[in-house]
Write a protein that holds these residues in place. Structure first.
Motif, PDB file in Angstrom:
ATOM      1  N   LEU A  65      43.530  50.696  52.964  1.00 59.18           N
ATOM      2  CA  LEU A  65      42.232  50.129  53.344  1.00 59.18           C
ATOM      3  C   LEU A  65      41.815  50.638  54.732  1.00 59.18           C
ATOM      4  N   ILE A  66      42.750  50.640  55.659  1.00 60.02           N
ATOM      5  CA  ILE A  66      42.432  51.140  57.010  1.00 60.02           C
ATOM      6  C   ILE A  66      41.897  52.570  56.901  1.00 60.02           C
ATOM      7  N   ASN A  67      42.588  53.373  56.096  1.00 62.87           N
ATOM      8  CA  ASN A  67      42.180  54.775  55.987  1.00 62.87           C
ATOM      9  C   ASN A  67      40.830  54.933  55.293  1.00 62.87           C
TER      10      ASN A  67
ATOM     11  N   SER B  48      35.976  51.935  48.327  1.00 65.56           N
ATOM     12  CA  SER B  48      36.737  52.707  47.332  1.00 65.56           C
ATOM     13  C   SER B  48      35.828  52.979  46.141  1.00 65.56           C
ATOM     14  N   PRO B  49      34.719  53.734  46.379  1.00 68.34           N
ATOM     15  CA  PRO B  49      33.714  53.907  45.328  1.00 68.34           C
ATOM     16  C   PRO B  49      34.267  54.519  44.045  1.00 68.34           C
ATOM     17  N   ASP B  50      35.328  55.317  44.168  1.00 66.45           N
ATOM     18  CA  ASP B  50      35.873  55.938  42.956  1.00 66.45           C
ATOM     19  C   ASP B  50      36.838  55.024  42.218  1.00 66.45           C
ATOM     20  N   GLU B  51      37.163  53.931  42.835  1.00 62.70           N
ATOM     21  CA  GLU B  51      38.154  53.027  42.229  1.00 62.70           C
ATOM     22  C   GLU B  51      37.801  51.619  42.709  1.00 62.70           C
ATOM     23  N   ARG B  52      36.785  51.081  42.083  1.00 65.96           N
ATOM     24  CA  ARG B  52      36.161  49.849  42.604  1.00 65.96           C
ATOM     25  C   ARG B  52      37.132  48.688  42.810  1.00 65.96           C
ATOM     26  N   GLY B  53      38.115  48.596  41.928  1.00 64.48           N
ATOM     27  CA  GLY B  53      39.016  47.437  42.012  1.00 64.48           C
ATOM     28  C   GLY B  53      40.202  47.650  42.942  1.00 64.48           C
ATOM     29  N   LEU B  54      40.205  48.809  43.637  1.00 72.48           N
ATOM     30  CA  LEU B  54      41.401  49.166  44.417  1.00 72.48           C
ATOM     31  C   LEU B  54      41.827  48.061  45.374  1.00 72.48           C
ATOM     32  N   PHE B  55      40.869  47.480  46.073  1.00 70.95           N
ATOM     33  CA  PHE B  55      41.239  46.500  47.106  1.00 70.95           C
ATOM     34  C   PHE B  55      41.104  45.052  46.640  1.00 70.95           C
ATOM     35  N   SER B  56      40.955  44.868  45.321  1.00 66.34           N
ATOM     36  CA  SER B  56      40.889  43.481  44.810  1.00 66.34           C
ATOM     37  C   SER B  56      42.104  42.656  45.211  1.00 66.34           C
ATOM     38  N   PRO B  57      43.314  43.229  45.189  1.00 66.94           N
ATOM     39  CA  PRO B  57      44.460  42.396  45.599  1.00 66.94           C
ATOM     40  C   PRO B  57      44.345  41.901  47.044  1.00 66.94           C
ATOM     41  N   VAL B  58      43.687  42.689  47.893  1.00 64.33           N
ATOM     42  CA  VAL B  58      43.500  42.253  49.281  1.00 64.33           C
ATOM     43  C   VAL B  58      42.512  41.080  49.298  1.00 64.33           C
ATOM     44  N   TYR B  59      41.426  41.274  48.584  1.00 68.87           N
ATOM     45  CA  TYR B  59      40.409  40.226  48.480  1.00 68.87           C
ATOM     46  C   TYR B  59      41.036  38.958  47.876  1.00 68.87           C
ATOM     47  N   ASP B  60      41.740  39.149  46.785  1.00 65.51           N
ATOM     48  CA  ASP B  60      42.304  37.991  46.078  1.00 65.51           C
ATOM     49  C   ASP B  60      43.309  37.230  46.935  1.00 65.51           C
ATOM     50  N   SER B  61      44.078  37.945  47.731  1.00 64.74           N
ATOM     51  CA  SER B  61      45.102  37.243  48.518  1.00 64.74           C
ATOM     52  C   SER B  61      44.446  36.232  49.460  1.00 64.74           C
ATOM     53  N   LEU B  62      43.248  36.578  49.934  1.00 68.29           N
ATOM     54  CA  LEU B  62      42.553  35.655  50.846  1.00 68.29           C
ATOM     55  C   LEU B  62      41.727  34.620  50.076  1.00 68.29           C
ATOM     56  N   MET B  63      41.079  35.085  49.023  1.00 67.56           N
ATOM     57  CA  MET B  63      40.105  34.217  48.353  1.00 67.56           C
ATOM     58  C   MET B  63      40.724  33.372  47.224  1.00 67.56           C
ATOM     59  N   HIS B  64      41.721  33.918  46.568  1.00 68.50           N
ATOM     60  CA  HIS B  64      42.244  33.209  45.392  1.00 68.50           C
ATOM     61  C   HIS B  64      43.696  32.783  45.513  1.00 68.50           C
ATOM     62  N   HIS B  65      44.412  33.380  46.433  1.00 61.47           N
ATOM     63  CA  HIS B  65      45.845  33.041  46.499  1.00 61.47           C
ATOM     64  C   HIS B  65      46.191  32.292  47.776  1.00 61.47           C
ATOM     65  N   GLY B  66      45.249  31.590  48.299  1.00 64.29           N
ATOM     66  CA  GLY B  66      45.550  30.614  49.354  1.00 64.29           C
ATOM     67  C   GLY B  66      45.504  31.139  50.777  1.00 64.29           C
ATOM     68  N   ASP B  67      45.309  32.449  50.966  1.00 69.85           N
ATOM     69  CA  ASP B  67      45.228  33.015  52.319  1.00 69.85           C
ATOM     70  C   ASP B  67      46.342  32.442  53.202  1.00 69.85           C
TER      71      ASP B  67
END
Ligand code: CJB
Length: 823
Positions: free
Chosen positions: A612-614, A741-760
């Protein structure tokens, strides 16, 4: 003017600087078999290294006879990790001959810096814990505390990190591929280390029941010494690193049967023990080979310690008066049953006498409260590999629990919490409990952390042993982390207040009044700019990216870990990007945000954050509106030698872990010592840094440790922050929707989910807004360069407490009960 305190004349005579050039040439030929006319940098680096090392051997031998003659109590620092980095400049710095050496090397046609770059880092550790061990060795020997480091000579140290298409890739770190001129291999000293087999009962001549460990598989441990010169070199110590060799009679029966390949297989397997450092930081993988490494270190070390002790003593009864053993985390805690075994089974002592010796010898440092880092070993595994130790551990536990039960009658829950054996989910040995029971002192590494140990993680033990758990706040060596890595600032400091600061860091306080002197502030700012220029050149070389030294250098360099919250930093970067895009003409403080750090190879989420940083860097750096205002880079392969370039160039040091989770941090100390301002939470040693530098000179934000704990108890709802904060919502949606990540839209979903769905779990959402506000205060202050530089000076000036010299003296006086030897 030389930047260091000059050493005494007789030591300079020992160094024979007038002969150094000839020695370099001689070593080129005699040791390396090279033609001095060849001008190969690597050969010259080696020839210089050998010529420097040979000047210390004599002093090392003298130091050892000093220790011997005075029958000094020795300190043994047992650690599965040391992170010395490069040796050359450190030797020269501590010998006080940097400038002289630079001239000599120039006469040979090189710059000292280019030869320095030829050296490969000794990366025999993962991060803070290993580097702390190396800082403590430097401080011990510099203060004439008779101490030795004991560790493992891994063939492969911490992996080399490359970034390929934004992802971390690991390459093996074959650091001794071209040899290592600093090693002194002791081919003639070998100790046998046993594994497996069984514990056998027998009766001794007095009819007592005794135990012996039989039918073992044996491996030999060979020591390799690396000299550790103290500052000024009045003493030179060593770290002794073990390497595994197959025993000569290994699988002799296989050889005799004609099974050559089978026998060789066994030989190779046994030598695997010291092949590779486990690259997990604060995560227990539970592999048998790792437990083997731990016991290998402990067994070889104790044979060596007892051999040295028995040269001067006839009985082991006085061991605790002559020997202090510090366990660097629980990694070497198997030393406790090992010493019991040696005292009882080999030296014939009874349990009570042996236990008394043991518990007066060991002290244990805890470095983390993260549950995934707390070592437990399955009883099955430990019992198979080390059957006699397992028996001893059971007996330690039985006696210990008897004592607890007597103090807290009927409290069975307490007993099960305190037991060395965890019963639920299959029996496991809790190494922290073993280390606490078997040590006289347990320490945390910063005031807050030690308090959390007393009231949280080790609360039961604190109630049972009210004086055992204490604090020793970590420190860093000012030799490597200011004098050596930051010549520009060191020179200025020495010119202004004299050279004593490097051995008495409290002296830096004399800089406080100079913060009001505008000429001094200008000189300070010039030194910082020089370092930023040097780093910019390095960044250009490493990642082919130009960065502007006149922007605010915002740095987060440390292992990649969710609790350290590199992601929160990225969220700030994305927010800045959005603000610039929304208002391209806005007046903003130009920033260069730099990251560095390795992720454990199996740590998926940490690796994804590197990616993500890159990807954020790719988007930000390519955007024309953003140009000149915001730049982001991830520098690959963070290591000690890279830290030495990064630390002096930082304006802002990011120390933003979730409060209560970073035991201490030591990067925070290095950055502030070099004049960076800290943005941080009240976590680890940040709390004490704030006390020292003053709340007005540091940017503190976010939840406090007790608030984090309280929120975890009462229920934390990260979505609430998402819903109530449009700027945060936008950042999260960009990460989650694939903007980066336009070529791989779901690439960072786990990052999003960890904050939004898995309790942050690490509470980034709660700390986002306070962090943004603290960053805004940073921006505002940076525009007022005069004030910024004033605070930069005050930060460095108030870092005296964080010298590892102070930490080591606290250990020496309060835990090891040793005094510095007279010079
Ligand atoms: N630490 O580097 C490690 N590895 C571990 O397994 C456990 C802790 C770090 O130790 C440093 C030295 O005490 C601390 O400053 C740091 O907070 C901690 O994470």
């Amino acid at each position: 003017m030389s930047r260091v305190c000059k050493m005494s004349k007789n030591v300079r005579e020992v160094f024979r600087l007038d002969e150094l050039k000839d020695d370099i040439r001689r070593n080129m030929v005699a040791l390396l078999g090279n033609d001095p006319r060849s001008k190969r940098k690597f050969s010259y680096y080696n020839a210089l290294a050998y010529s420097v090392r040979e000047r210390l051997v004599d002093l090392w031998m003298r130091t050892q006879s000093d220790y011997y003659d005075s029958m000094a109590k020795r300190v043994y620092y047992l650690s599965m990790e040391f992170l010395p980095g490069r040796f050359l400049m450190n030797y020269l710095t501590n010998m006080g001959i940097v400038d002289e050496c630079r001239e000599i090397v120039a006469e040979l046609g090189f710059s000292l810096e280019e030869l320095e770059e030829e050296e490969w880092d000794a990366g025999l550790g993962n991060g803070g814990l290993g580097r702390l061990a190396s800082c403590y060795l430097d401080s011990m020997v510099s203060q004439n505390i008779p101490g030795y480091g004991y560790g493992i000579l891994y063939d492969y140290g911490i992996f080399y990190q490359s970034i390929v298409n934004g992802n971390q890739e690991e390459r093996c770190d074959n650091w001794r591929r071209h040899g290592c001129p600093w090693e002194i291999t002791r081919l003639d000293t070998l100790y046998e280390v046993k594994f497996y087999g069984r514990s056998e009962t027998y009766y001794d001549s007095d009819g007592n029941v005794r135990f012996r460990w039989v039918d073992t598989e044996n491996v030999m441990a060979m020591p390799c010494d690396i000299l550790i010169p103290g500052y000024g070199c009045s003493h030179v110590s060593n770290m002794r690193l073990w390497t595994a060799q197959s025993s000569r009679e290994f699988n002799l029966s296989d050889f005799n049967r004609g099974d050559y390949i089978g026998a060789m297989h066994g030989k190779v397997m046994s030598e695997n023990i010291t092949k590779v450092l486990y690259p997990n930081d604060q995560f227990l993988q539970g592999m048998e080979l790792r437990l083997k490494q731990q016991y290998f270190l402990v067994s070889a070390t104790f044979q060596d310690i007892l051999r040295r002790y028995l040269k001067q003593h006839t009985s082991l009864a006085a061991l605790p008066e002559a020997v202090a053993v510090q366990l660097n985390d629980t990694h070497p805690a198997i030393a406790i049953p090992e010493l019991m075994r040696l005292l009882m089974d080999v030296y014939g002592m009874g349990w009570d006498v042996a236990w008394d010796i043991c518990t007066r010898t060991f002290a244990y440092t805890n470095h983390t409260v993260l549950p995934e880092a707390l070592e437990t070993w399955p009883v099955d595994l430990l019992g198979r590999l080390l059957p006699r130790h397992m028996q001893i551990i059971y007996e330690i536990n039985r006696r210990f629990l008897e004592g607890v039960a007597a103090t807290f009658p009927g409290d069975t829950e307490r007993l099960s919490r305190m037991s060395v054996i965890q019963e639920e989910g299959g029996q496991r040995v809790r190494m922290a409990n073993l280390a606490i029971v078997g040590s006289h002192t347990v320490n945390g590494v910063a005031a807050l952390h030690s308090n959390i140990l007393q009231t949280g993680l080790f609360r039961d033990f604190h109630e049972y042993y009210p004086r055992k758990i204490r604090n020793v706040t970590n420190g860093v060596t000012p030799r490597r982390w200011l004098m050596q890595c930051n010549p520009a600032l060191s020179r200025l400091i020495t010119q202004s207040i004299g050279p004593e600061w490097c051995c008495n860091l409290e002296k830096l306080r004399e800089l406080v009044p100079l913060a009001e002197d505008s000429a001094f502030r200008d000189a300070w700012a010039r030194a910082k700019l020089e370092n930023k220029r040097l780093l910019s050149r390095y960044v250009l070389r490493k990642v082919q990216m130009g960065i502007n030294p006149n922007t605010l250098f915002d740095m987060q360099f440390k292992r990649m870990h969710e609790y350290k919250r590199q992601l929160l930093n990225v969220m700030h970067v994305i927010s800045l990007f959005n603000r610039i895009k929304d208002n391209p003409s806005a007046d903003i403080t130009p920033r260069t945000v730099l990251f560095g750090g390795k992720a454990a190879p199996g740590y998926y989420q940490a690796k994804l954050i590197i990616r993500l940083i890159n990807e954020v860097a790719r988007v930000v750096n390519a955007d024309a509106d953003v140009a000149g205002r915001l730049r982001v880079a991830f520098l690959p392969n963070y290591c000690i030698s890279q830290a030495e370039k990064v630390v002096p160039a930082a304006d802002l040091s990011e120390q933003i872990s979730t409060a209560g989770m970073e035991a201490s941090g030591t990067g925070n100390m290095k950055f502030a010592l070099n004049g960076a301002l800290t943005i941080g939470t009240l976590d680890g040693a940040n709390v004490e840094i704030m006390e020292e530098v003053g709340a007005e000179n540091i940017f503190i934000f976010g939840l406090k440790a007790h608030e984090v704990a309280e929120k975890r108890r009462s229920g934390y709802n990260p979505r609430e922050f998402y819903e109530n904060d449009a700027e945060l919502r936008r950042v999260m949606d960009m990460i989650g929707s694939g903007f980066f990540s336009p070529d791989e839209r779901g690439l960072f979903s786990p990052v999003y989910d960890s904050l939004m769905h898995h309790g942050d779990y690490y509470m980034l959402m709660a700390d986002y807004r306070p962090y943004m506000e603290a960053q805004a205060a940073v921006d505002a202050l940076y525009l007022d360069q005069d004030q910024w530089v004033r605070k930069s000076i005050l930060n460095a000036a108030n870092m005296g407490k964080f010298s590892s010299d102070r930490s080591v003296m606290e250990y020496a006086r309060g835990i090891w009960h040793v005094e510095p030897l007279g010079k």
